[in-house]
Motif scaffolding. Sequence first.
Motif: not given
Length: 483
Positions: A232-233, A338-339, A341-346, A445-446
Motif C-alpha cells: 500500500d505504498g 491503513k491510515n 497502521k499495519m492491519i492483519q486480517i485472517p 480493532n479490525d
Amino acid sequence: MNEKGKTLLAETLKREKEGALLAASDPYRLKFHLMPKAGWMNDPNGLCQFKGVYHVFYQYSPLDAKGGMKAWGHQTTRDFIHWEHEPAPLFPDRDFDRSGVYSGSAFIHDDRMYLFYTGNVKLDGDYDYINNGREANTILVESGDGHRFSDKELLMTRKDYPDDYTCHIRDPKVWEEDGRFYMIQGGRKTGDTGAALIFGSQDLRHWTFEKELKTDGYFGYMWECPDYFELDGEKVLSFSPQGLGSERYRFQNVYQSGHVVLQKSPVDFTEDDRVDESTFEEWDHGFDFYAPQTFLDEKGRRILIGWAGVPDADYDNEPTVERGWQHALTLPRVLHVKNGKMIQIPVEELEELRDEAFKINAGEKKRLDRETFEMAIRPETGKEFQTVFECGCEKIVIEYTKDCVFRLQISEEAGRGRKLREIRVDELRSLRIFMDTSLIEIYVNDGENVFTSRFYFPRRDRTVCVEGADRIKGWYLSEMEGN
Ligand code: FRU
C-alpha cells in the motif's frame, strides 16, 4: 535426496504414522491451525503460491517434540481449508547443512520455484558458536512442480559475507526490483548488534554482498528472519530482533517480531542511511508469536504466517509434548497499511469453516457446544469491556480497562507460565476471536493489534461471558481437512 536424507525421511514417515495414532485421543490437537504430524515445528519457511497451489514449508524436527535436528516440513492447499501433508522435502543430509536445514524462503521465477535456505553447521570442538565453530551456508534448491526438488546447490559461505559479522547470518528472503534480484539475510555483527545484510544477483545463483541495514543505536544483538516488501505504498522491513529489554506495554516476550517503515528501498540505501527503530511495531502481542514470513499470492494479497510459538520462553507446552508434538503456525493473515497502521486480517477463505451460528447476549454466561469457534464483538463505545472463557477453575480473560489498557490474562494451569500481556489502545472498537482447541488468536480493532497464545484447558467443556458489548456474533468452526 541422498541416502542419508532417504533414511531420515523413512524415519520421519514412521514417526508421522505413530503421531496419527496418538492424534485420535489428543484433546489439544488443533482443528484449524497447521501443526506438525509428529515432533516439533517452528518458523514458517518457503511460503508461496505456485501454479495455483499454496505451499507452506516450515522448520520441522519430526523425531523429537522438544526440537533437535531441523528439516523442512511441507503442507499444501488451494483454499486454506483442505490441506495435504507432503513428504518432508529437505533434511540435513549434506556436509554443508549437516547441523540443520534452517529457515529460508521461496522465490517464484519463470515458472520455477526457488527455495533458498541456511545450512547450519556446528563444528565439533571447543567453540563459542557465535564467533567461531559455526557455518551458515546459503543454499538453493529448485522445483518445477513444487513436489520434486533438485539437488542442493551451495551458493554462499563465510567468504561471501562481510568480515565484521559473527557466524550468525541466516534466513534468506529474495525479491526482484528493477530487473535485479536481491536477498536479505539476518545477522549478528561482531560487538553484538543486530543488522540485515543485502546481497544482489543477476541470475539467482551468483550473489554479492552489497550493503547492510542497521539502526543508529542498539536494537538487539541479532536480527532473525528478515523480510522486505512494499505494501500500500509503504516500504516495510520485517524482522525478529533478539535482545530487546522488556517494557510494560512492549517487548514482553523473550524475543520480538515486528516491522518498521523504510524511507527508501534497501536497494537504494547508502552508507549514511539507517533503519529508524522508533517506527518498530510488534506484529503480535500474545505469548506465542515469532519469526513470521510474508508472500504475495496470485490474487496480489500480501499474506503473513507466523510461528505460534517463541524460542527460550519460560512457559511451556508440556501437554502437547506428552502427546508427541509441539507448536503450530498462526492463521494466514492478509496485510494492509491503513491510515498509517499495519492491519492483519485472517484470509477470508477461513469463513468457509463457519458452521452453525450461535447467539449470546452481553452479561450472559453461555455454555459453548464446541471447543472451536469464532466470535465477532462490537464493544460499547467508551466503556470497560470484558470477555471471560472458563473451563472448570481455569480462565482466559480479555479486558479493556478505564485507563485504556487492553489485556490478555490466562489462569495458572491453563497458561503453564503464561500470565499477562497488555498494551495501550486509545479506544476499543472491535474484536474478533478465533478459538482453537489450545490456541487463541485475538484481533483487536479490525486487526490493528493481534494477540496469539497457546492455552491448555483441562477439559473440553467451556463457557463464555461477554460484558460491555453492543453486538456479539458467534460461529462454531469446523475442522480444516488434512491437517
Ligand atoms: C528463528 C530461527 C531462525 C533459524 C531457525 C532454526 O526461530 O532461529 O533464525 O533459521 O529458527 O530453526
